[in-house]
Write an enzyme that holds these catalytic residues in place. Structure first.
Site, mmCIF file in Angstrom:
data_model
loop_
_atom_site.group_PDB
_atom_site.id
_atom_site.type_symbol
_atom_site.label_atom_id
_atom_site.label_comp_id
_atom_site.label_asym_id
_atom_site.label_seq_id
_atom_site.Cartn_x
_atom_site.Cartn_y
_atom_site.Cartn_z
ATOM 1 C CE1 TYR A 1 8.569 44.803 14.314
ATOM 2 C CE2 TYR A 1 6.955 44.779 12.542
ATOM 3 C CZ TYR A 1 7.287 44.569 13.869
ATOM 4 O OH TYR A 1 6.324 44.116 14.754
ATOM 5 C CG PHE B 1 13.291 37.497 11.614
ATOM 6 C CD1 PHE B 1 12.604 38.676 11.838
ATOM 7 C CD2 PHE B 1 14.497 37.296 12.273
ATOM 8 C CE1 PHE B 1 13.107 39.651 12.694
ATOM 9 C CE2 PHE B 1 15.006 38.264 13.134
ATOM 10 C CZ PHE B 1 14.304 39.445 13.342
ATOM 11 N NE ARG C 1 9.956 44.997 25.123
ATOM 12 C CZ ARG C 1 10.330 44.623 23.890
ATOM 13 N NH1 ARG C 1 9.869 45.272 22.817
ATOM 14 N NH2 ARG C 1 11.145 43.628 23.710
ATOM 15 C CB THR D 1 11.049 38.317 21.398
ATOM 16 O OG1 THR D 1 11.492 39.592 21.872
ATOM 17 C CG2 THR D 1 10.760 38.383 19.909
ATOM 18 C CG ASN E 1 5.842 38.150 18.613
ATOM 19 O OD1 ASN E 1 5.169 38.821 17.838
ATOM 20 N ND2 ASN E 1 7.058 38.502 18.988
HETATM 21 P P1 IDP Z 1 10.277 42.475 20.242
HETATM 22 O O1 IDP Z 1 8.997 42.454 19.425
HETATM 23 O O2 IDP Z 1 10.157 41.660 21.498
HETATM 24 O O3 IDP Z 1 10.785 43.875 20.491
HETATM 25 P P2 IDP Z 1 12.381 42.222 18.232
HETATM 26 O O4 IDP Z 1 13.687 41.540 18.453
HETATM 27 O O5 IDP Z 1 12.377 43.721 18.168
HETATM 28 O O6 IDP Z 1 11.380 41.708 19.379
HETATM 29 O O7 IDP Z 1 11.752 41.623 16.905
HETATM 30 C C1 IDP Z 1 10.665 42.258 16.283
HETATM 31 C C2 IDP Z 1 9.692 41.202 15.802
HETATM 32 O O8 IDP Z 1 10.309 40.426 14.789
HETATM 33 C C3 IDP Z 1 9.269 40.190 16.869
HETATM 34 O O9 IDP Z 1 8.224 40.658 17.696
HETATM 35 C C4 IDP Z 1 8.840 39.007 16.007
HETATM 36 O O10 IDP Z 1 7.534 39.250 15.447
HETATM 37 C C5 IDP Z 1 9.847 39.082 14.882
HETATM 38 N N1 IDP Z 1 11.014 38.219 15.139
HETATM 39 C C6 IDP Z 1 12.074 38.482 15.936
HETATM 40 N N2 IDP Z 1 12.967 37.478 15.926
HETATM 41 C C7 IDP Z 1 12.455 36.549 15.088
HETATM 42 C C8 IDP Z 1 12.914 35.257 14.627
HETATM 43 O O11 IDP Z 1 13.974 34.767 15.014
HETATM 44 N N3 IDP Z 1 12.096 34.602 13.755
HETATM 45 C C9 IDP Z 1 10.923 35.110 13.300
HETATM 46 N N4 IDP Z 1 10.459 36.324 13.704
HETATM 47 C C10 IDP Z 1 11.211 37.022 14.575
HETATM 48 MG MG MG Z 2 11.586 45.266 19.233
#
Ligand code: IDP
Ligand code: MG
Length: 135
Positions: free
Chosen positions: A51, A59, A87, A93, A114
């Site tokens: 990450y 977050f 995906r 997400t 998620n």
């Molecule tokens: P993705 O998993 O769909 O690729 P990303 O934007 O890469 O989404 O974000 C990685 C992970 O970070 C997400 O799967 C989720 O667990 C967490 N995340 C992303 N945005 C948020 C947020 O606004 N609040 C809390 N957790 C978030």
């Molecule tokens: Mg991602």
């Protein structure tokens, strides 16, 4: 033909809530192949590497503690357009916005827990497979 590999991971909430079997069934049903699979804890080092792009975001700290909070299922999935297909199976997400019929739409409620991770490109997949399974 674009046979690809992607990195997927059933996150701690997906494991804890008992959805491993249903998620694996969806991956197999669409015709993708699970090449590697392991139940394991994510180390803080692996979490930070996976990450890195989110470091500094509000977050980020919560994300690292969540992903290291319990066992996950790490997978290498391969097949035609595997990155985009996974995906699509995963959905948006934020589980609250993910369509019914997607993994996130069916098995989760929020953005912070998620259910599943999936690489966003072939390049990310190569890097993430290296992080979680070694070179
Ligand atoms: P993705 O998993 O769909 O690729 P990303 O934007 O890469 O989404 O974000 C990685 C992970 O970070 C997400 O799967 C989720 O667990 C967490 N995340 C992303 N945005 C948020 C947020 O606004 N609040 C809390 N957790 C978030
Ligand atoms: Mg991602």
């Amino acid at each position: 033909m674009a046979i690809e590999k992607t990195y997927n991971m059933i996150k701690p909430d997906g494991v804890k809530n008992g959805h491993i079997g249903e998620i694996i069934t969806r991956i197999e049903r669409v015709g993708l192949t699970i090449e590697r699979m392991e139940l394991a804890m994510v180390t803080p080092e692996e979490a930070q590497a996976n990450y890195a792009e989110h470091e500094g975001k509000p977050f980020y700290d919560g994300l690292i503690s969540y992903i290291t909070s319990g066992p996950v299922v790490k997978m290498v999935v391969s097949g035609e357009n595997a990155v985009a297909t996974m995906r699509k199976l995963m959905g948006a997400t934020n589980c609250a916005e993910a369509a019914p019929g997607t993994i996130r739409g069916d098995f989760g409620l929020t953005v912070d827990e998620n259910v599943i991770h999936g690489s966003d490109s072939v390049e990310s997949a190569e890097r993430e497979i290296g992080v979680f399974f070694g070179a």
